[in-house]
Design a protein around this motif. Structure first.
Motif, short mmCIF file in Angstrom:
data_model
loop_
_atom_site.label_atom_id
_atom_site.label_comp_id
_atom_site.label_asym_id
_atom_site.label_seq_id
_atom_site.Cartn_x
_atom_site.Cartn_y
_atom_site.Cartn_z
N GLN A 223 -29.18 -26.55 -22.60
CA GLN A 223 -29.73 -27.56 -23.51
C GLN A 223 -29.63 -27.13 -24.96
N GLU A 224 -29.87 -25.83 -25.22
CA GLU A 224 -29.75 -25.35 -26.61
C GLU A 224 -28.29 -25.43 -27.08
N VAL A 225 -27.36 -25.06 -26.20
CA VAL A 225 -25.95 -25.11 -26.59
C VAL A 225 -25.53 -26.56 -26.84
N TYR A 226 -26.02 -27.44 -26.01
CA TYR A 226 -25.71 -28.87 -26.18
C TYR A 226 -26.21 -29.37 -27.54
N ARG A 227 -27.47 -29.04 -27.84
CA ARG A 227 -28.06 -29.48 -29.12
C ARG A 227 -27.28 -28.92 -30.31
N PHE A 228 -26.95 -27.61 -30.20
CA PHE A 228 -26.18 -26.94 -31.25
C PHE A 228 -24.84 -27.67 -31.47
N ALA A 229 -24.16 -27.97 -30.37
CA ALA A 229 -22.82 -28.56 -30.49
C ALA A 229 -22.85 -29.95 -31.13
N VAL A 230 -23.77 -30.81 -30.67
CA VAL A 230 -23.73 -32.18 -31.19
C VAL A 230 -24.21 -32.26 -32.64
N ARG A 231 -24.93 -31.22 -33.08
CA ARG A 231 -25.37 -31.21 -34.48
C ARG A 231 -24.32 -30.56 -35.38
N ARG A 232 -23.86 -29.37 -34.97
CA ARG A 232 -23.00 -28.57 -35.86
C ARG A 232 -21.53 -29.02 -35.89
N VAL A 233 -21.04 -29.53 -34.79
CA VAL A 233 -19.61 -29.87 -34.76
C VAL A 233 -19.27 -31.04 -35.70
N SER A 315 -11.73 -28.74 -33.27
CA SER A 315 -12.98 -28.02 -33.49
C SER A 315 -13.36 -27.23 -32.24
N GLY A 316 -13.59 -25.94 -32.45
CA GLY A 316 -14.05 -25.06 -31.38
C GLY A 316 -15.50 -24.68 -31.64
N PHE A 317 -16.23 -24.44 -30.56
CA PHE A 317 -17.64 -24.07 -30.72
C PHE A 317 -18.09 -23.35 -29.45
N GLY A 318 -19.01 -22.43 -29.60
CA GLY A 318 -19.51 -21.74 -28.41
C GLY A 318 -20.20 -20.44 -28.75
N ALA A 319 -20.00 -19.47 -27.85
CA ALA A 319 -20.74 -18.21 -27.95
C ALA A 319 -20.53 -17.58 -29.32
N GLY A 320 -21.55 -16.84 -29.69
CA GLY A 320 -21.59 -16.22 -31.03
C GLY A 320 -23.00 -16.23 -31.59
N LEU A 321 -23.55 -17.46 -31.77
CA LEU A 321 -22.85 -18.73 -31.68
C LEU A 321 -21.84 -18.84 -32.83
N SER A 322 -20.74 -19.50 -32.53
CA SER A 322 -19.69 -19.65 -33.53
C SER A 322 -19.16 -21.08 -33.46
N TRP A 323 -18.64 -21.56 -34.56
CA TRP A 323 -18.04 -22.89 -34.58
C TRP A 323 -17.10 -23.01 -35.76
N GLY A 324 -16.13 -23.88 -35.62
CA GLY A 324 -15.15 -24.02 -36.69
C GLY A 324 -14.33 -25.27 -36.49
N ALA A 325 -13.69 -25.71 -37.57
CA ALA A 325 -12.81 -26.87 -37.50
C ALA A 325 -11.59 -26.64 -38.37
N ALA A 326 -10.46 -27.15 -37.92
CA ALA A 326 -9.22 -27.05 -38.69
C ALA A 326 -8.50 -28.39 -38.63
N VAL A 327 -7.97 -28.81 -39.77
CA VAL A 327 -7.23 -30.07 -39.85
C VAL A 327 -5.77 -29.73 -40.07
N PHE A 328 -4.90 -30.25 -39.22
CA PHE A 328 -3.47 -29.96 -39.40
C PHE A 328 -2.61 -31.15 -39.00
N ASN A 329 -1.39 -31.14 -39.52
CA ASN A 329 -0.41 -32.15 -39.12
C ASN A 329 0.49 -31.57 -38.04
N TRP A 330 0.86 -32.39 -37.10
CA TRP A 330 1.87 -31.97 -36.13
C TRP A 330 3.22 -32.10 -36.83
N ALA A 331 3.95 -30.96 -36.87
CA ALA A 331 5.09 -30.88 -37.78
C ALA A 331 6.40 -31.40 -37.20
N ARG A 332 6.59 -31.33 -35.91
CA ARG A 332 7.92 -31.59 -35.38
C ARG A 332 8.30 -33.06 -35.43
#
Ligand code: ACO
Length: 332
Positions: A223-233, A315-332
């Motif tokens: 439940q804590e991980v769920y709450r963390f994810a929906v808020r922080r992501v 966006s990745g999130f999980g143990a740490g707790l850690s979270w991050g997001a990256a925006v990129f274009n698909w190049a090919r």
């Protein structure tokens, strides 16, 4: 950044999952649960599990070969292999084993540990080597064999996880396709999700006692991980988009760590991103930790839904707790 040769482009993707699939019905014979409970609460229907002889390095190597093929790059042209994992074959590092299996003789190789945020943290780390002009061709892998570390008698966790590997090739490019990112850690919340070493005292001499033992299976406060994810992501995605000078409606694909369909739906709702833009392969694979983002990316690229020039926010999130997001274009 648009200086010649110091931009970053994702030019290849690859993935590999073990052949053995365990369905929710199968898991119901191990612990008291049901397909209905698991599917309703998580969206997961099955997960792939590695056999004892299927190593993390072998899964990662097969994913890398496919990514290199797509990028039309030889293993000997790779400068760096970065392996994001929390489940190494060798605590001293598994990236070197991948380097050897691939025959990537010119590549330096090392592991990076940031649990389910590992791929996004790895993407940003790898990008720095390219942006400084140090390396031109990088293999970034997200791979985990969490089945080794799950308590298969604990229904609160064992239903969630699966094994797999995903890889991308990152190359120096005139136009920078990594448009923005944001990373975070809050170690004070480590207690909510861990796979920790539990030392037992061992007396070597009367005045010399050390700790020896092994890691204990995954423990999680869902439940804590769920709450963390929906808020922080959603928050961190908005920050990464701000850095990229983009708005939510310019995003073609939302590529979240595949932990729980309800988390993905809630994040999409909060950001106002419609369901058809949210990539999901959770039903087949469960939560493959560091592998989940590159595995889902590879499937969509190969399916043809991700097209050249499309903007992806991962966006990745999980143990740490850690979270991050990256925006990129698909190049090919
Ligand atoms: N089958 C049947 N019943 C279960 C199961 C199961 N597999 N697991 C738990 N239950 C029971 C519990 O025992 C509890 O019963 P009780 O009330 O009699 O004690 C009841 O279901 C409710 O348990 P909760 O833990 O409150 O269930 P919840 O609705 O929170 O769902 C879940 C649990 C799916 C884990 C949810 O909390 C979640 O998804 N959290 C986020 C977890 C996550 O995303 N982790 C991964 C991110 S990090 C990483 O990837 C490493």
């Amino acid at each position: 950044m648009n200086q010649p040769g110091v931009g970053v482009a994702v030019t290849g993707t690859g993935s590999m999952v073990p052949a053995t699939s365990l369905s929710n019905e199968g898991i119901s014979s191990l612990v008291e649960t049901s397909d209905d409970w698991i599917a309703t609460r998580t969206g997961i229907r099955a997960r792939c599990l590695a056999k004892p002889e299927e190593t993390l390095a072998s899964l990662a190597t097969q994913a890398c070969r496919k990514a290199l093929d797509m990028a039309k790059l030889e293993p000997t042209e790779v400068d760096l292999i970065l392996l994001a994992t929390s489940t190494p074959d060798d605590l001293f590092g598994t990236a070197g084993l991948v380097q050897a299996e691939l025959g990537a003789t010119q590549a330096v190789a090392f592991d990076l540990t940031a649990a389910c945020s590992g791929f996004v943290f790895g993407l940003v780390t790898a990008a720095q080597f390219i942006r400084t002009g140090t390396y031109q061709n990088i293999l970034l892998i997200g791979a985990d064999v969490l089945s080794r570390w799950v308590d298969w008698g604990d229904r609160r966790t064992c239903v969630l996880f699966g094994d797999g590997a995903g890889a991308v090739v990152l190359q120096a490019n005139d136009r920078d396709q990594l448009l923005g990112f944001e990373l975070r850690t809050d170690g004070t919340q480590n207690k909510y999700l861990n796979l920790a070493y539990h030392p037992e005292p061992k007396e070597l001499l009367p005045e010399v006692t050390i700790g020896q033992n092994t890691f204990h299976p995954i423990t999680m406060n869902g439940q804590e991980v769920y709450r963390f994810a929906v808020r922080r992501v959603p928050e961190i995605i908005e920050k990464a988009l701000y850095r990229a000078n983009l708005t939510v409606d310019q995003v073609d694909w939302l590529l979240l760590h595949q932990a729980n369909q309800r988390i993905m739906d809630a994040v999409g709702d909060r950001l106002g991103i419609p369901a058809e833009k949210i990539i999901s392969n959770l039903a087949k694979y469960g939560n493959t930790s560091a592998a989940s983002i590159p595995l889902a990316l590879d499937e969509e690229v190969r399916r043809g839904s991700i097209q050249p020039g499309h903007t992806i926010v991962a966006s990745g999130f999980g143990a740490g707790l850690s979270w991050g997001a990256a925006v990129f274009n698909w190049a090919r």
